[in-house]
Design an enzyme around this catalytic site. Structure first.
Site, PDB file in Angstrom:
ATOM      1  N   ALA A   1      -0.750   0.754   6.046  1.00 22.31           N
ATOM      2  CA  ALA A   1      -1.054  -0.102   7.198  1.00 22.31           C
ATOM      3  C   ALA A   1      -2.071  -1.159   6.798  1.00 22.31           C
ATOM      4  CB  ALA A   1      -1.586   0.733   8.357  1.00 22.31           C
ATOM      5  N   ASP A   2      -2.025  -2.268   7.500  1.00 18.53           N
ATOM      6  CA  ASP A   2      -3.006  -3.327   7.310  1.00 18.53           C
ATOM      7  C   ASP A   2      -3.222  -4.014   8.651  1.00 18.53           C
ATOM      8  OD1 ASP A   2      -4.539  -4.760   5.089  1.00 18.53           O
ATOM      9  OD2 ASP A   2      -3.695  -6.417   6.255  1.00 18.53           O
ATOM     10  N   THR A   3      -4.483  -4.355   8.932  1.00 18.41           N
ATOM     11  CA  THR A   3      -4.848  -4.962  10.206  1.00 18.41           C
ATOM     12  C   THR A   3      -5.607  -6.254   9.968  1.00 18.41           C
ATOM     13  OG1 THR A   3      -5.014  -2.775  11.228  1.00 18.41           O
ATOM     14  CG2 THR A   3      -6.101  -4.582  12.382  1.00 18.41           C
TER      15      THR A   3
ATOM     16  N   LYS B   1       0.833  -1.205   0.000  1.00 19.99           N
ATOM     17  CA  LYS B   1       0.000   0.000   0.000  1.00 19.99           C
ATOM     18  C   LYS B   1       0.867   1.253   0.000  1.00 19.99           C
ATOM     19  CE  LYS B   1      -3.834  -2.256   2.399  1.00 19.99           C
ATOM     20  NZ  LYS B   1      -4.604  -2.336   3.652  1.00 19.99           N
TER      21      LYS B   1
ATOM     22  N   GLY C   1       0.228  -4.231  10.672  1.00 22.50           N
ATOM     23  CA  GLY C   1       1.513  -4.000  10.036  1.00 22.50           C
ATOM     24  C   GLY C   1       1.558  -2.566   9.536  1.00 22.50           C
TER      25      GLY C   1
END
Length: 186
Positions: A68-70, A52, A105
């Site tokens: 970011a990624d969750t 991203k 992350g």
């Protein structure tokens, strides 16, 4: 002035950066979110966060870009966003009375280098009744959230306790992100 870009359209991440009183713009990246089947949850969130950020940073090389990624992880399985109300009910039923991990992350790409990290918070749910689950699903809130809940919304009533950073569960470990920005010269 240094340019800060959030490579996400998440309203929660936007609110968190505003909470930190940072001036930034939003340029959502639209990347392929396919992942290797053998990837660990940590690898998944780190890889997606990096993709991203990189998609935006490639067009803005002088900016500081945050991706970011969750994910929600229950018994080593990633719980994504539910596609149906039945799937949401099944996820919430699994999490009821048990613990799970939420991993976020973060990738920060800048002219001065990069910072890649993963934060993990353990979340413990109360035992949930079928009525509580049904009433929550009826609000529509769980349908766009990993694991079928948002800790910052009505699902806050399901949380017995957490171990770790609350903001990791919301979608961006804010204090670590700001510290990493500063370390990179922001």
């Amino acid at each position: 002035m240094k340019q800060l870009i959030l490579a996400s359209s998440s309203p929660r991440r936007k609110q968190l950066l505003e909470l930190a009183n940072l001036r930034f713009q939003i340029l959502a990246s639209h990347v392929d979110e396919q992942i290797r089947e053998d990837a660990s949850p940590e690898q998944v969130v780190q890889s997606l966060a990096y993709r991203k950020a990189k998609a935006v940073a490639d067009h803005h090389p002088h900016a500081y870009v945050i991706g970011a990624d969750t994910v929600v992880v229950y018994q080593n399985n990633i719980l994504g966003k539910p596609k149906t109300k039945e799937e949401a009910a099944a996820m919430l039923g699994m999490l009821s009375g048990d613990e799970h991990d939420v991993l976020t992350g973060v990738a920060i790409l800048s002219p001065n280098g990069q910072s890649l990290f993963v934060e993990k918070t353990k979340v413990f749910f109360w035992d949930l009744t079928e009525e509580e689950i049904s009433d929550y699903i009826a609000t529509g809130e769980p349908m766009d959230k990993a694991g079928a809940y948002g800790i910052q919304g009505r699902a806050a009533l399901f949380v017995k306790r957490i171990e770790g950073d609350y903001f990791t569960v919301v979608g961006l470990p804010l204090s670590r992100t700001v510290r990493e920005l500063k370390r990179l010269g922001w």
